[in-house]
Scaffold this active site. Structure first.
Site, mmCIF file in Angstrom:
data_model
loop_
_atom_site.group_PDB
_atom_site.id
_atom_site.type_symbol
_atom_site.label_atom_id
_atom_site.label_comp_id
_atom_site.label_asym_id
_atom_site.label_seq_id
_atom_site.Cartn_x
_atom_site.Cartn_y
_atom_site.Cartn_z
ATOM 1 N N HIS A 427 0.840 -1.206 0.000
ATOM 2 C CA HIS A 427 0.000 0.000 0.000
ATOM 3 C C HIS A 427 0.876 1.259 0.000
ATOM 4 O O HIS A 427 0.519 2.270 0.599
ATOM 5 C CB HIS A 427 -0.927 0.020 1.210
ATOM 6 C CG HIS A 427 -2.096 -0.911 1.089
ATOM 7 N ND1 HIS A 427 -3.202 -0.600 0.339
ATOM 8 C CD2 HIS A 427 -2.310 -2.146 1.605
ATOM 9 C CE1 HIS A 427 -4.062 -1.610 0.410
ATOM 10 N NE2 HIS A 427 -3.544 -2.563 1.163
ATOM 11 N N ASP A 512 -0.227 -4.726 5.669
ATOM 12 C CA ASP A 512 -1.216 -5.665 5.139
ATOM 13 C C ASP A 512 -1.109 -5.808 3.629
ATOM 14 O O ASP A 512 -0.549 -4.974 2.939
ATOM 15 C CB ASP A 512 -2.631 -5.206 5.513
ATOM 16 C CG ASP A 512 -2.948 -3.812 4.995
ATOM 17 O OD1 ASP A 512 -2.059 -2.948 5.056
ATOM 18 O OD2 ASP A 512 -4.075 -3.578 4.557
ATOM 19 N N GLU A 513 -1.659 -6.901 3.150
ATOM 20 C CA GLU A 513 -1.927 -7.156 1.741
ATOM 21 C C GLU A 513 -0.692 -7.018 0.845
ATOM 22 O O GLU A 513 -0.712 -6.366 -0.194
ATOM 23 C CB GLU A 513 -3.053 -6.249 1.240
ATOM 24 C CG GLU A 513 -4.375 -6.527 1.949
ATOM 25 C CD GLU A 513 -5.535 -5.701 1.427
ATOM 26 O OE1 GLU A 513 -6.673 -6.202 1.491
ATOM 27 O OE2 GLU A 513 -5.309 -4.563 0.961
ATOM 28 N N VAL A 514 0.400 -7.666 1.249
ATOM 29 C CA VAL A 514 1.552 -7.792 0.361
ATOM 30 C C VAL A 514 1.282 -8.959 -0.580
ATOM 31 O O VAL A 514 1.113 -10.088 -0.135
ATOM 32 C CB VAL A 514 2.851 -8.030 1.156
ATOM 33 C CG1 VAL A 514 4.022 -8.257 0.212
ATOM 34 C CG2 VAL A 514 3.128 -6.847 2.079
#
Length: 840
Positions: A427, A512-514
């Site tokens: 992000h 988050d969300e790699v």
């Protein structure tokens, strides 16, 4: 003189050349988007279309331009010939017409149909921020000023509209309680004993306080001066308000005694004194903020109170779409009133960096601006409907250092801690592109400076795609410059807190969300893995957390992050599984756990992490994501991927046993309780690690202050009740019938307090809030039309001739004989209405 003439001539030439390049005026192009049908061809996909219409007199050659827009959906195929859909990055998309596309003469149109994944359920799903770019002017975007969105098929509208009968049934059990029977403080106090009589607050009332409570008393006095026209003075007069320091109460606890001649606030802490004042404000007539008052009557009562959770937080995302400093200050006033003590400030993401960092100007010159671009060198490409033009709110914007210090001071005065979130390593596209711009600026003159804060490996050929569709949004964690950047930002942020004299205990690093595939073709990563003897790409993640943790620990800060910071990725029988990571259980990591979507398989994640020793902040998407739509209706704004969230969802959430409060799944249908049979339950030890609860607003679809307030209120009040009030008896009652009776009693009190007190207060408090007014519930029984509303105190107006209801329309008081078109709308006390419900 010749130079001036030459410049003027050149300017005129450019204007003429621009006009010559444009074959038509952009304002002549009208575009309509239409949903043609969900479940297209019996599959999980929908059919939709763009209709381009020439409303001008000049012929429009479709080959002369490209149509750009923001769109979050994945388009599988374009049915129409001569048109191609392209997803460029994230939700940045365009339609390109090929050489065989026809020209549109005046009054002609072309329809581009396409098939996309999933379903389209409300107007939030529609494309936004449309603009065109002429092929001969590739750097200039022209907004489409004539854009409409619609649902074409009547049957589709019927399927996507909320059933008013369902709303009616939900409202039917709510009793209309007399206002004098309502405990007037929200969140509800631990003990409230009403007494006879009233205290009369007026200009000669005195305000006396212990020296420890001077700042709280002064802030209260400033507000009273706006209500009464004068500040209160300090003396020993009979009619007085006293703030007294006592020993023995826990932090934030207070006692409040209101008698006819004296109000006494007692607390052991500044926090407690402040919250007692908020309760006292709640006891004032809710219209006290409408205009200056001669006197204010406060009912006599004895109150004893303390919060259930010490951490009560609201997260606001200003990265996706920006909110002004003034709006943030207004939100802080709101949080303080309802005893929410933390603002989690989501300041950067893929689509924006919103805080000035001295020494890194590119973070805001590039990272805080969105406009048409295909290379992100000067600013970021459009997202979430921000369109073609730079420096346009809410896509563009940032807080200067002075702005942020002002926000911190304002929050501190209202006993609110501000936790900054600085997303790493995923992000991070805004930061990456900003540091790329810095690299380009210095690379030919000072290569060391150019590389000092670089966040990507320039030789990296890794291929990945994030959940939001980005292919270039993850920092390279093998590069020392990444940690130089993180430490620089942390140091500058800490400096702002020091200058504001505001507390800073943690920085939320996101985490988050790699996505899968990241780093796998990076030479810098390969060298790093060889040097550190790292065999698995997944283990790179833990190296990154360790390094960031060390940076923060050196500065006496602890690490906070989304749930991934506490999880370890592994596999079982070839299937990926996530476990509580034993590496960091002793490092005071605070994990904010959002993923409890009923039926997705991670319902017990928060409890597993707490049981394993992590400090957990419950941030459940099912109940606390306030950017999700209130209800399933084509006209109701908001996302709906994780749930539908009305004010009842946060109100009935049971933090330490939330399986018990799971009622509706993603589709709004009853939850199958079998999904909890093998889920881990919260142990007593795990419960000691639940540090608090947090609600969130992500701003992808928030286009300004009014929409922010609409999505936030009244949901925030349900959250405030659950964060502060003691555990209700219906939450621990094992007999479901008794629990339901007790719940209905509390719910009835709550909606009556909102409808008859809090909405009136919110009409004027802090200049007033655009809270949502609910739709009217309607049911037809034996030829009679019955109507009700979620919040007693709101007024129902209706018409029977097809016209829109107004304050002058008939007031609903009893069932109406069915016949013709009847329209209903609920109104508040200042005449603002909700959405109209039509019955045919």
């Amino acid at each position: 003189m010749k130079k001036i003439i030459f410049i003027a001539a050149l300017f005129c030439f450019q204007i003429l050349n621009t006009k010559a390049q444009q074959s038509f005026k952009p304002a002549d192009l009208s575009v309509m988007w239409q949903l043609l049908g969900n479940d297209h061809l019996g599959k999980a996909q929908f059919l939709a279309s763009f209709t381009l219409f020439n409303k001008g007199k000049t012929e429009i050659d479709l080959k002369d331009f490209k149509l750009y827009f923001s769109y979050p959906r994945v388009i599988n195929s374009v049915i129409s010939s001569n048109a191609k859909f392209e997803n460029l990055s994230g939700e940045f998309c365009r339609i390109v017409f090929d050489g065989n596309a026809k020209s549109l003469k005046s009054g002609e149109k072309v329809i581009v149909e396409y098939i996309a994944n999933g379903k389209s359920k409300n107007y939030t799903d529609a494309p936004s921020g449309l603009y065109i770019v002429f092929n001969k002017q590739p750097d200039q975007g022209y907004p489409i000023v004539n854009f409409e969105r619609d649902y074409l098929l009547d049957k589709e509208v019927a399927q996507l509209k909320l059933a008013p009968a369902k709303v009616y049934e939900e409202n039917k059990q709510i009793a209309d309680l007399p206002m004098e029977n309502l405990v007037p403080i929200l969140p509800s106090p631990n003990e409230y004993k009403a007494k006879t009589g009233n205290f009369i607050l007026y200009k000669n009332t005195t305000l006396n306080f212990a020296s420890e409570f001077e700042s709280e008393a002064n802030l209260f006095n400033e507000e009273l001066s706006k209500l009464l026209g004068v500040k209160l003075t300090s003396s020993k007069a009979e009619n007085s308000i006293i703030l007294k320091k006592i020993e023995g109460l826990v932090d934030e606890a207070y006692e409040l005694s209101v008698k006819e001649n004296r109000i006494v606030i007692s607390s052991s802490s500044k926090n407690g004194a402040f919250y007692a004042i908020q309760s006292l404000k709640m006891m004032m007539p809710p219209n006290s903020w409408a205009k200056k008052q001669v006197e204010i009557q406060i009912p006599c009562a004895e109150v004893k109170d303390a919060p259930r959770f010490g951490y009560r937080s609201f997260m606001l995302d200003v990265a996706r779409n920006f909110q002004t400093k003034e709006q943030i200050l207004k939100v802080l006033d709101l949080l303080a009133l309802y005893k929410i003590n933390t603002l989690h400030f989501h300041l950067n993401d893929d689509e924006g960096w919103r805080l000035e960092i001295p020494g890194l100007p590119e973070l805001t010159t590039v990272g805080a601006t969105r406009a048409h671009t295909l290379n992100d060198q000067n600013y970021l490409h459009p997202s979430y409907g921000s369109g073609a033009l730079p420096n346009t709110f809410p896509g563009s914007g940032f807080y200067s250092k002075a702005d942020f210090i002002e926000i911190l001071k304002y929050a501190k005065a209202r006993h609110i801690k501000v936790i900054p979130e600085l997303e790493t390593p995923g992000h991070a596209r805004a930061a990456i592109k900003a540091m790329d711009a810095r690299y380009e600026k210095y690379k030919n003159t000072d290569l060391i400076s150019a590389k000092q804060y670089l966040l990507r490996d320039t030789l990296d050929q890794s291929v990945y795609k994030s959940v939001q569709g980005f292919k270039d949004n993850v920092m390279n964690i093998a590069m020392p410059s990444t940690y130089t950047f993180i430490e620089k930002v942390v140091d500058e942020v800490r400096e702002m807190y020091i200058l504001a004299d505001a507390p800073l205990q943690t920085i939320h690093i996101g985490g988050d969300e790699v996505p899968e595939g990241v780093w796998q073709k990076s030479p810098a990563i390969a060298t790093f893995m060889q040097k550190e003897n790292i065999k698995n790409y997944n283990d790179l993640w833990y190296e990154h957390l360790s390094k960031v943790n060390e940076i923060l620990k050196k500065k006496n800060l602890y690490l906070s992050g989304w749930e991934e910071v506490a999880m370890r990725k592994t596999s079982l029988d070839g299937t990926t599984k996530y476990l509580a990571n034993p590496d960091f259980t002793t490092q005071n990591f605070h994990a904010y756990v959002w993923n409890n979507v009923w039926g997705w398989g991670q319902e017990d994640l928060a409890y597993r992490l707490a049981n394993a020793g992590y400090k957990v902040v419950l941030s459940a998407v099912t109940n606390f994501y306030f950017d999700l739509a209130y209800e399933q209706d084509a006209d109701e704004p908001g996302l709906y991927w994780g749930s539908f969230v009305d004010v009842d969802k946060p109100f009935y959430f049971i933090p330490l046993d939330y399986y018990k409060s799971a009622k509706e799944d993603v589709q709004g249908k009853p939850v199958d309780q079998k999904i909890f049979e093998h889920k881990e339950r919260l142990t007593d030890y795990g419960a000691s690690n639940i540090v608090g609860i947090q609600c969130q607003i992500w701003s992808e679809k928030i286009s300004g202050a009014e929409q922010l307030e609409y999505m936030l209120l009244p949901k925030l009040l349900g959250f405030a009740e659950r964060a502060w009030a003691k555990n209700p008896n219906w939450a621990i009652e094992k007999d479901s019938k008794i629990a339901n009776v007790n719940y209905l009693k509390d719910w009835t009190w709550f909606v009556n307090v909102l409808g008859k007190r809090e909405f009136t207060r919110l009409n004027h408090y802090a200049s007033g809030f655009n809270y949502r007014i609910p739709t009217v519930g309607v049911n037809i029984e034996e030829g009679k039309v019955h109507a009700n509303v979620q919040f007693p105190g709101l007024i129902i107006k209706y018409t029977q001739n097809g016209s829109e209801p107004t304050l002058k329309s008939k007031t609903y008081t009893s069932p109406i004989t069915q016949g013709g078109s009847i329209k209903f709308k609920a109104f508040n006390s200042v005449g603002r209405g909700g959405r109209t419900i039509s019955i045919h």
